[in-house]
Design an enzyme around this catalytic site. Structure first.
Site, PDB file in Angstrom:
ATOM      1  CB  THR A   1      30.982  30.519  64.904  1.00 54.88           C
ATOM      2  OG1 THR A   1      30.614  29.149  65.123  1.00 54.88           O
ATOM      3  CG2 THR A   1      30.086  31.427  65.719  1.00 54.88           C
ATOM      4  CG  ASP A   2      35.671  29.779  61.601  1.00 52.70           C
ATOM      5  OD1 ASP A   2      35.010  30.235  60.641  1.00 52.70           O
ATOM      6  OD2 ASP A   2      36.739  30.253  62.008  1.00 52.70           O
ATOM      7  CB  CYS A   3      32.822  25.431  65.725  1.00 49.77           C
ATOM      8  SG  CYS A   3      32.691  26.860  66.798  1.00 49.77           S
ATOM      9  CE1 TYR A   4      27.556  24.280  67.840  1.00 46.82           C
ATOM     10  CE2 TYR A   4      29.398  25.655  68.543  1.00 46.82           C
ATOM     11  CZ  TYR A   4      28.577  24.558  68.743  1.00 46.82           C
ATOM     12  OH  TYR A   4      28.760  23.750  69.821  1.00 46.82           O
TER      13      TYR A   4
END
Lengths: 139, 391
Positions: B141-144
């Site tokens: 994901t964008d954050c992970y």
């Protein structure tokens, strides 16, 4: 003659002597009676016999010397079957499948004990002990 | 309501424990005391009775938080030593369940399967301090952003590890036999055909919930011995029930109450959490639990004096009846007879084998006794009663 000595032994054949009638000699030459508890003897392959031998102590000793001289490896069964007491949790579930009563519970302190003289080397406990506390080397 | 002649409070007993003056005996030792002196004198003399059980307990497992990685990963699949853990909790949280079998295990394809490794063994390895291979997968994901991560971890490397067992310490359990014509491999062990043997679980007179049949002291918030550390009862266990057949003093004659328990895995020991391989069945975890019972009055002293000969369970056929989902009792048997090594069913003598370690249960009761005597373990007062059907 008094048959006062009895012991369980593991006899290992090498491929070269697997065709020799070893047990015949035990009876004929040393007057030992035997009970085959386990046998895996294949032509031109290494073999294994677990025997419960009884007779006089003198003849038993002579027989063991004869077996060793004939190139066989002989060991008491107790060397091949052991209870790993560090691993055993003394649950007692082995009592359900040990066919000879070799594994039993000491009623006083409730520990599971192993009497190798009652063991027939069936190896059931190796796979059925939930914590793998029984170690058998009968290959 | 019946007035008691002896009345003690948790606070009073805890004060005595702090001063190392509490009188603590095990659930075996209290039997003689009550028999010789009676309930009232026993309640005056004894402050705490300790119990213990050590048995394969499915419905056990641990919540693990392995901390954030760099780059970060939102783990959607987690394996520990190739045993899958449930990862649908949060980015770096998972739950490793005791009965999850290692990936690639042949299972029962060659019957009976050996089931050499699983979730219970991962938990044992962790508490033993062994390194465990942790493998994570994600979709990014964008954050992970990370999609894969692999590392050897030990228990101390994990940020948090909480043993949380939704159903432990069963208050009574079936005695299993096999009426079929073939050998069967069950969670109750190896059962030989035509009723050739019988197996049973629970530590009888030492078992926590036999010593408090109506949950008068054991409740939510009770501090316990769990896996070698101090843990807590947090809820009635799953499958908890109390509408059951009862005998003397209300002791259940069939499986009844259960407990959900929690504790810090990092404080626990491989002596009391041991992976189990049940031939032909699967994997599980032996769990050691001990519960102190405060002797608040003579009624409770009476409950703790329960003996194996007063505890009964039902004989169930695991050959046909149990697997079909219609188990019916084939008779009743006492724990005294079960522990003698032989029971009689329809006049036939049948050898018995336990699944629980009475030896370890006794050790646990003694360790808990020592902790309390030394003032290291205080009683946790129940904050909420567990449903028991009692007034």
């Amino acid at each position: 003659m008094e048959n006062n000595y009895s012991k369980k032994v593991v006899i290992r054949y090498s491929a070269e002597i697997v065709d020799q009638p070893i047990t015949y000699h035990l009876v004929k030459d040393f007057d030992l009676s035997f009970n085959i508890m386990r046998a895996r003897v294949l032509p031109k392959r290494e073999g294994l016999l677990v025997l419960d031998l009884s007779g006089t102590k003198e003849n038993f000793d002579k027989a063991i010397r004869y077996l060793k001289k004939s190139g066989l490896k002989v060991e008491p069964l107790s060397k091949s079957v052991t209870q790993n007491t560090d691993r055993c949790v003394h649950c007692g579930s082995c009592l359900a499948f040990c066919p000879t009563g070799a594994l039993y519970i000491d009623k006083k302190d409730m520990q599971v004990l192993f009497d190798v003289e009652k063991c027939n080397g069936c190896e059931m406990c190796v796979k059925a002990c939930p914590v793998r506390a029984m170690e058998i080397d009968l290959i | 309501m019946k007035k008691h002649r002896v009345e003690k409070t948790y606070k009073e007993i805890n004060e005595k424990i702090k001063k190392r003056k509490a009188v603590v005996v095990t659930a075996e030792e209290i039997i003689d005391i009550v028999e010789k002196k009676g309930k009232v004198a026993a309640a005056r003399q004894v402050d705490v009775v300790t119990t213990g059980t050590f048995s394969p307990m499915c419905s056990s497992g641990a919540f693990l938080n392995f901390g954030h990685t760099s780059p970060r990963i939102r783990a959607s699949k987690v394996w520990l030593n190739d045993v899958a853990a449930y990862a649908g909790i949060a980015a770096v949280d998972c739950y490793i369940g005791a009965t999850q079998v290692v990936d690639g295990d042949p299972l029962n394809s060659v019957h009976p399967g050996e089931f050499n490794y699983g979730g219970g063994h991962v938990i044992e390895d962790l508490v033993a301090g062994n390194a465990v291979r942790m493998r994570l997968e994600s979709y990014g994901t964008d954050c992970y952003p990370a999609r894969k991560y692999e590392k050897n971890v030990t228990l101390q490397d994990l940020r948090d590890s909480i043993l949380f067992n939704p159903r432990n310490a069963y208050q009574n359990y079936n005695c299993a036999i096999n009426l079929s014509d073939r050998i069967i491999y069950t969670y109750m062990g190896v059962l030989r055909p035509r009723m050739a043997n019988a197996t049973y679980a629970t530590s009888g007179q030492l078992s926590p919930l036999f010593n408090d049949p109506w949950f008068k002291t054991i409740g939510i918030g009770t501090r316990v011995f769990l896996g070698g550390a101090q843990g807590y009862v947090v809820w009635p266990g799953t499958q908890h029930t109390f509408n059951v057949m009862r005998g003397k003093d209300g002791i259940p004659r069939e499986s009844a109450g259960t407990l959900a328990v929690i504790g810090d895995l990092k404080e626990m020991s491989p002596d009391w959490l041991v992976g189990a391989s049940m031939l032909g069945y699967g994997v599980s975890l032996y769990v050691g639990i001990g519960i102190p019972i405060p002797v608040l009055n003579e009624e409770i002293a009476g409950y703790t004096a329960v003996k194996d000969e007063d505890i009964y369970t039902q004989i169930i056929d695991y050959g046909v009846d149990y697997p079909s989902g219609a188990p019916k009792s084939l008779g009743e048997v006492s724990y005294k007879d079960l522990r003698s090594g032989e029971i009689k069913i329809n006049g036939e003598k049948i050898p018995t084998a336990p699944m629980s370690s009475y030896y370890k249960a006794r050790n646990i009761a003694n360790i808990l006794k020592e902790w309390i005597e030394k003032g290291e373990f205080l009683l946790g007062e129940s904050q909420q009663q567990i449903p028991s059907g009692s007034s």
